[in-house]
Design an enzyme around this catalytic site. Structure first.
Site, PDB file in Angstrom:
ATOM      1  CD  GLU A 106     -26.501  63.257  -7.546  1.00  0.00           C
ATOM      2  OE1 GLU A 106     -25.817  63.258  -8.579  1.00  0.00           O
ATOM      3  OE2 GLU A 106     -26.261  62.518  -6.568  1.00  0.00           O
ATOM      4  CD  GLU A 126     -23.120  65.149  -3.459  1.00  0.00           C
ATOM      5  OE1 GLU A 126     -24.128  64.470  -3.686  1.00  0.00           O
ATOM      6  OE2 GLU A 126     -23.126  66.393  -3.544  1.00  0.00           O
TER       7      GLU A 126
END
Length: 686
Positions: A106, A126
Site C-alpha cells: 500500500e 490481509e
C-alpha cells in the site's frame, strides 16, 4: 537528523530515504514517523528533484505492525502517511526488494512510481487475517492493476512475482538486481529528465465501468464460492473493490474504512488473527536461550507402512538424507515404491523440478536391519501402535544408535516415558507425533518425556520448522493434545445415537460449523474396524459394533454409517438408521430432536472442558497451543480459531451451565475446575 530507524541522504538532486528496522521493516509507529519526517525534510529542500524510499536489510516493508491492530493507532496513521506521499509535488519512487506485503505494498502504491528487483514478491494477504487492506489498498490497486487483478491479489491473497506485477501495472520497472539503490537513482534521474508527470493512483480510472466491475466480481465469486464459506473478509473486500469503480476516490476510502472496521470487530477476524499469533507463539518453549539445536544430517525411519513412508517423504522434502528400515522385504518394497511414486507425481504436476526429484530419490535408501542406523543422527520409530512392540524396537535401537543420536517415537497415544525406559538413554528420547498423511499435514506434536533433555527438545522443535510443520509442545498423556481432546467429540457423538439422533445429522452440524467432515464420515473414511473396535470381544453393544459385525466397515466395504456407490459417494444408510432406532428404543431414553446448534454444543463443549484439563495438568504450555494444534491437526475451522478462543466467544458461564446440566442427567463428564473457576471469575482463556 536521522532517526534510529532511518537515514536521509542525497545523490545529486535525488533524496534517498532508507528505513532500517529489523527484522522485516514493519510499518510500526516509529517507522511511519521516520518516513514522514524524512519526506517532509526532503520536500523542504528546493534542490531535491525526486525522492526514493527503500529499505535496508532483507526486505522492503513486509507489512503493517499487526501488534497494533485493535489498539488506537499513534500518529501518523498509515492513510495519513500515504496521503502525504501521494500528494508530494515531486516524484516519489518506491524501490522494492524482498517482499512488499500488505501495508508495504500500500505504501508503494501511494508512491508515484515503483521499481523492484526481479526476485521481489508483492501482495495484499490481509484476507488471511480476516481483514482487508485498510490504508487505501482496495482503492489504489484497481486503479493501477485493474479490477480482475485486484480481486486476485486481495481475495486470493497470494503474492505475485515482480514480472507479473510489471505485467499488470502494479510496478513500473524491474531493476537488474545488482544494486537496487543505484538502479532506483538512475530511474529517478530518467523521470526527471523526461519531465514525467506525477502518476497518482487516486487520479487514475479503473479498467472497467461500475457495471462491468460488478460483473467481473460476480464471476469471480461464482468461480471461487468455497473461499467465502465461513469467512467474512472476502465479501467485504469485494464490496470495497466495487466501491473503487462506482464512486470517487475519497468516497471509496471512506467505504474501505467502514468495511475494515466491520472486519476488525468480527469474531472471524479475531479468530484468524489469534491463529496467526498462536503459530508464532508455539515456537517459544521454556528452554534456555543458550541451548542450541543439535545438528541433524541423516535420518532413519523405522517402519515402511503408511506413517513410515509419509514421514520419510516429509524429511526428504526438507532436504535430509533418509533411510527407511523394515524387517519385511515386501513391506519395505511397497513403502519404497510409494515414496518414489509420490516424488515422481510431484515432478509430473510441476510441484518440484525433475532435478529436485532426482536429488530426493538419491538421498533415499532402504535397509532391512536395524544395524543400518549406526551413523544416523535421528531415528524415528513408526511401527504399529502397541507398547510392547515399541519398547522392543527401542531396546534394539539403543544397541545400534551412536552416542548422541536422537531417538524419536511417532506414537499417537502411548506413554513415551515407558518407551524411553526401554533404553539406557531416556534423555535422548522424544516424541515426534506426525499426523497422517505425514508429508502433508501441518501438525507435529513434540512430546517431552520426563527425562528428555533441553537440547533434544530444542532440536525437535527446530525440526518441525525445517519440515514446514507447526510444532506444538506436549507433555506425556494418553493421546497428547489433539487426539485427546477430539476423542471427547467422538464420545459425545456416540452418546447421541441411543437418543435417536442420526449420524448424518451429527455430521451435518459439524460441517455446518466448519469442519471438512463430521465424526461418522471420518470413521467411515478411516475404517470402523480401525478405530476402537475389538473384534474378539465385540458383542453388539454399540452401533459401531453392530455395523462391524455386519461387515459394514466404512468406505472400503461399501457401507458403514453411510452407503457408498462405486465412486464412494455417500448416502444415509437404511441399515445404520434402523440400528440407531433399535438402540434408541432399547435405551428407554426419550428420543431427541436436536437442532444443529444443540448438536454443536453437545459435541464441542466437552472438547472445551478437556482442553481446560490439559492446561490444568500442564500437558499444553498455553491455550493458544491447543487452538493451533486443533486447526493444524484436525482442520478446526480457522475462522473459529480453535476451541479456546471459540469458548471465550461463546461465553464460559454458558458452557459450564450446559455441562453441569448434562452431568446432572448422568453423562460421564468430569467438569474441569479451571473452566468452572474462570467462568465464575468472569475470565477467559486468552
Amino acid at each position: 537528523m536521522n532517526s534510529p530507524v532511518s537515514s536521509l541522504t542525497k545523490v545529486g538532486h535525488i533524496a534517498v530515504v532508507t528505513i532500517d528496522s529489523p527484522p522485516v521493516n514493519a510499518l510500526g509507529q516509529p517507522v511511519r514517523k521516520a518516513i514522514l519526517d524524512d519526506l517532509t525534510t526532503a520536500l523542504a529542500d528546493t534542490e531535491v528533484a525526486a525522492i526514493i524510499i527503500l529499505c535496508a536489510g532483507r526486505t522492503f516493508f513486509a507489512g503493517a505492525d499487526i501488534t497494533e491492530f485493535g489498539k488506537p493507532f499513534l500518529a501518523p496513521e498509515l492513510p495519513d502517511l500515504f496521503g502525504a506521499i501521494e500528494q508530494a509535488d515531486r516524484p516519489v519512487i518506491a524501490a522494492i526488494h524482498g517482499t512488499a506485503l500488505g501495508g508495504g505494498l500500500e505504501l508503494a502504491m501511494s508512491c508515484h512510481y515503483r521499481i523492484a528487483v526481479p526476485s521481489a514478491k508483492l501482495g495484499l494477504p490481509e484476507v488471511a487475517l480476516g481483514l482487508l487492506p485498510g490504508a487505501g489498498g482496495t482503492q489504489r490497486t484497481p486503479r493501477l492493476a485493474g479490477i480482475a487483478a485486484a480481486v486476485d491479489l486481495m481475495v486470493g491473497g497470494k503474492p505475485v512475482s515482480a514480472s507479473h506485477a510489471l505485467k499488470i501495472g502494479l510496478i513500473d520497472r524491474i531493476a537488474d538486481g545488482a544494486d537496487l539503490a543505484a538502479d532506483a537513482v538512475a530511474y529517478a534521474q530518467q523521470l526527471i529528465a523526461d519531465k514525467a508527470p506525477l502518476r497518482r493512483a487516486r487520479d487514475l480510472d479503473t479498467d472497467l465501468s461500475a457495471e462491468d466491475a460488478q460483473a467481473c466480481i460476480a464471476a469471480w465469486r461464482e468461480k471461487n464460492s468455497k473461499a467465502f464459506v465461513g469467512f467474512k473478509a472476502p465479501d467485504n473486500i469485494l464490496k470495497a473493490i466495487a466501491a473503487s469503480a462506482d464512486r470517487p476516490f475519497d468516497d471509496g476510502i471512506r467505504r474501505e474504512a467502514e468495511l475494515f472496521q466491520e472486519l476488525m470487530a468480527s469474531p472471524e477476524s479475531a479468530a484468524q488473527r489469534h491463529i496467526f499469533f498462536a503459530e508464532r507463539a508455539a515456537a517459544k518453549i521454556p528452554v534456555a536461550k543458550d541451548v542450541a539445536p543439535l545438528p541433524i544430517a541423516s535420518v532413519a525411519v523405522i517402519g515402511a507402512g503408511t506413517m513410515g513412508s509419509g514421514i520419510t517423504l516429509a524429511f526428504l522434502n526438507a532436504g535430509y538424507q533418509v533411510r527407511m528400515i523394515d524387517i519385511s522385504e515386501a513391506g519395505l518394497a511397497r513403502g519404497a515404491r510409494h515414496v518414489e511414486a509420490t516424488l515422481h507425481a510431484l515432478a509430473d504436476k510441476g510441484r518440484i523440478s525433475q532435478q529436485v526429484r532426482d536429488a530426493r530419490i538419491a538421498a533415499f535408501s532402504t535397509a532391512t536391519s536395524l544395524s543400518a542406523i549406526a551413523d544416523d543422527d535421528l531415528i524415528v520409530e513408526a511401527v504399529f501402535e502397541r507398547l510392547d512392540l515399541k519398547q522392543q524396537i527401542f531396546r534394539e535401537i539403543d544397541g545400534f544408535a551412536k552416542p548422541g543420536a536422537i531417538l524419536a517415537s511417532n506414537t499417537s497415544f502411548l506413554d513415551l516415558n515407558q518407551i524411553a525406559a526401554a533404553t539406557q538413554r531416556p534423555a535422548d528420547v522424544v516424541g515426534l507425533h506426525f499426523f497422517a498423511p505425514a508429508n502433508i499435514m501441518r501438525l507435529l506434536e513434540v512430546v517431552q518425556g520426563a527425562a528428555t533433555s533441553d537440547a533434544v527438545l530444542a532440536t525437535a522443535m527446530n525440526l518441525g520448522r525445517k519440515l514446514g510443520k507447526v510444532a506444538i509442545l506436549s507433555q506425556v498423556c494418553d493421546g497428547f493434545i489433539a487426539n485427546r481432546v477430539m476423542a471427547r467429540r467422538t464420545d459425545a457423538a456416540d452418546r447421541l445415537l441411543p437418543l435417536g439422533v442420526m449420524p448424518w445429522d451429527v455430521d451435518a452440524a459439524m460441517t455446518g460449523y466448519g469442519f471438512p467432515m463430521g465424526p461418522f464420515q471420518m470413521m467411515d473414511l478411516v475404517g470402523l474396524d480401525v478405530i476402537g473396535w475389538d473384534r474378539e470381544n465385540s458383542a453388539g453393544r454399540t452401533v459401531q459394533e453392530v455395523l462391524c459385525e455386519a461387515g459394514r466397515l466404512g468406505q472400503k466395504s461399501g457401507g458403514g454409517y453411510y452407503d457408498y456407490d462405486e465412486k464412494r459417494r455417500a448416502t444415509p444408510s437404511p441399515f445404520a438408521e434402523a440400528t440407531v432406532r433399535d438402540f434408541a428404543a432399547r435405551s428407554g431414553l426419550p428420543l431427541q430432536s436436536l437442532s444443529a446448534q444443540e448438536i454443536v454444543e453437545s459435541l464441542l463443549y466437552p472438547v472445551v472442558n478437556e482442553c481446560a484439563k490439559l492446561l490444568e495438568e500442564g500437558i499444553a504450555l498455553r491455550a493458544s497451543d491447543i487452538d493451533m494444534a486443533l486447526v493444524a491437526g484436525y482442520a478446526w475451522p480457522v475462522y473459529r480459531g480453535g476451541p479456546m478462543i471459540w469458548a471465550d466467544q461463546e461465553g464460559l458461564p454458558r458452557i459450564v451451565a450446559a455441562l453441569e446440566a448434562r452431568i446432572a442427567t448422568g453423562e460421564p463428564i468430569a467438569l474441569s475446575p479451571l473452566l468452572k473457576d474462570k467462568a465464575q471469575r468472569g475470565e477467559t482463556f486468552l
